[in-house]
Scaffold this motif. Sequence first.
Motif, short mmCIF file in Angstrom:
data_model
loop_
_atom_site.label_atom_id
_atom_site.label_comp_id
_atom_site.label_asym_id
_atom_site.label_seq_id
_atom_site.Cartn_x
_atom_site.Cartn_y
_atom_site.Cartn_z
N ALA A 1 -6.58 8.80 3.06
CA ALA A 1 -6.33 7.70 1.75
C ALA A 1 -5.34 7.40 1.37
O ALA A 1 -3.75 7.57 1.90
CB ALA A 1 -6.73 8.67 0.39
N ILE A 2 -5.69 5.99 0.60
CA ILE A 2 -4.22 4.75 0.27
C ILE A 2 -4.35 4.24 -1.07
O ILE A 2 -5.35 4.43 -1.28
CB ILE A 2 -3.63 4.12 1.64
N LEU A 3 -3.34 3.80 -1.17
CA LEU A 3 -3.77 3.33 -2.66
C LEU A 3 -3.40 1.68 -2.82
O LEU A 3 -2.20 1.21 -1.75
CB LEU A 3 -2.80 3.58 -3.76
N ALA A 4 -3.96 1.10 -3.17
CA ALA A 4 -3.44 -0.95 -2.50
C ALA A 4 -2.57 -1.33 -3.52
O ALA A 4 -3.60 -0.92 -5.16
CB ALA A 4 -4.87 -1.41 -2.80
N ILE A 5 -1.93 -1.10 -3.92
CA ILE A 5 -0.55 -2.20 -5.21
C ILE A 5 -0.94 -3.27 -4.94
O ILE A 5 -1.08 -4.08 -6.37
CB ILE A 5 0.53 -1.24 -4.61
N ALA A 6 -0.08 -4.33 -4.08
CA ALA A 6 -0.33 -6.22 -3.65
C ALA A 6 -1.04 -5.53 -2.47
O ALA A 6 -0.06 -6.44 -1.70
CB ALA A 6 1.02 -6.33 -4.05
N PRO B 1 -7.33 1.62 -5.56
CA PRO B 1 -6.26 0.32 -6.56
C PRO B 1 -5.41 1.57 -7.46
O PRO B 1 -6.39 2.30 -7.58
CB PRO B 1 -6.96 -0.04 -7.60
N LEU B 2 -4.01 0.80 -7.08
CA LEU B 2 -3.09 2.13 -8.18
C LEU B 2 -4.08 2.56 -9.29
O LEU B 2 -3.63 4.14 -9.30
CB LEU B 2 -1.75 1.34 -8.14
N GLU B 3 -4.35 2.10 -9.84
CA GLU B 3 -4.74 2.35 -11.31
C GLU B 3 -5.80 3.50 -11.23
O GLU B 3 -6.09 4.58 -12.26
CB GLU B 3 -5.54 1.31 -12.56
N ALA C 1 4.62 2.61 -6.42
CA ALA C 1 4.84 2.31 -7.72
C ALA C 1 5.49 0.33 -7.05
O ALA C 1 4.65 0.61 -6.15
CB ALA C 1 5.95 2.56 -8.23
N ASP C 2 5.03 -0.67 -7.98
CA ASP C 2 5.62 -1.72 -7.32
C ASP C 2 6.10 -2.35 -6.52
O ASP C 2 6.41 -3.00 -5.95
CB ASP C 2 5.11 -2.95 -8.91
N TYR D 1 0.54 -1.24 0.42
CA TYR D 1 0.01 -0.13 -0.20
C TYR D 1 0.91 1.45 -0.15
O TYR D 1 1.95 1.35 0.56
CB TYR D 1 -0.83 0.25 1.31
N ALA D 2 0.53 2.43 -0.66
CA ALA D 2 0.68 3.81 -0.55
C ALA D 2 0.13 4.07 0.13
O ALA D 2 -0.81 4.97 -0.67
CB ALA D 2 1.47 3.76 -1.63
#
Length: 341
Positions: free
Chosen positions: A324-329, A304-306, A100-101, A37-38
Amino acid sequence: MRAIRIERFGGPEALRLVQDLPVPEPGPGEVRVRMAYAGVNYTDIYRRQGDYAASATYVSRLPLTLGIEGAGCVDVLGPGVAGIEPGARVAFTRTLGAWADHAIVPAHRLARVPGGVSLARAAAGMTNAMTAHYLTTEFGLRADDWCLVHAGAGGVGQWLIRRARALGVNVIATAGNEAKARIARDLGAREVILYREADFAAEVRRMTEGRGVDVVFDSVGRDTLARSLRSLRRRGTCVLYGHASGRVDALDPMELAEAGSVFLTRPHMADYIATAQEYARRAGDVMGWLASGADAGSAPHVWPLEQARLAQTALASRATTGKAILAIAPHLDELAPVAVS
């Protein structure tokens, strides 16, 4: 690997998902982290807009991968790195490239995520809690003081209320609606002002029997600063740590005198984690808070990251409460994978 990058400064449309970047290799003293997550922060918006383009502190070289915090698992160690092993669960802040991944992070910026703390919670808490840490410890707050926290239901605002209350400080918060006001009250705010319905400076004076607060934590900027100064007690301190409504372009120093010989500071967190020792101390405290269950009041909002554009737009419009966070993996988060919007 995938990453969210900007090739020019601008609005949310400047964010671009790139899917074929080479996986970076860590250099001496660095670690490659497989991101779970980011975090999404106002500083990412400021960078996208070019607010830091000319800053000596924040040099933005285009094209630029955004994101300054996150959590994941150690993937590869660079030369000379010791004390951490591949697979370790870690979190970090103030290192560009988190959307990023994979991210390359200086080893001294990594904090181990304690057992029982999910990677989602660590990613959601790292920057906001570190910000609240230095804000509540570096500007003279003491037990029985009064402080004003703008955007009390926001990501940093929630942590500020919780940490100020832990110090025995009386908290007045501002909020945009009653739902957000309830969040601030539940976290311990003694009073909450609905800023769309009342003049917060007048309300602060009324609530403090004309005295004013000792410290104002202002993340809003242009729309609030003048009244924040007028909310202070004589010789109080206004800490302007963000500019969600726009940058303050000019200020007549006489306004500080006429507000009661008050103080104004515009800090960057980078100056309060300038050494590895200071960073480790603050990050260690934050991970201790998370391990003890001392979290922000609202669950993180996850995209999601996208959908980084949607996440930034929601944050900028103040449509979110909490982080707010982005789910990457998210599958890396074996403790508590979160639902993605």
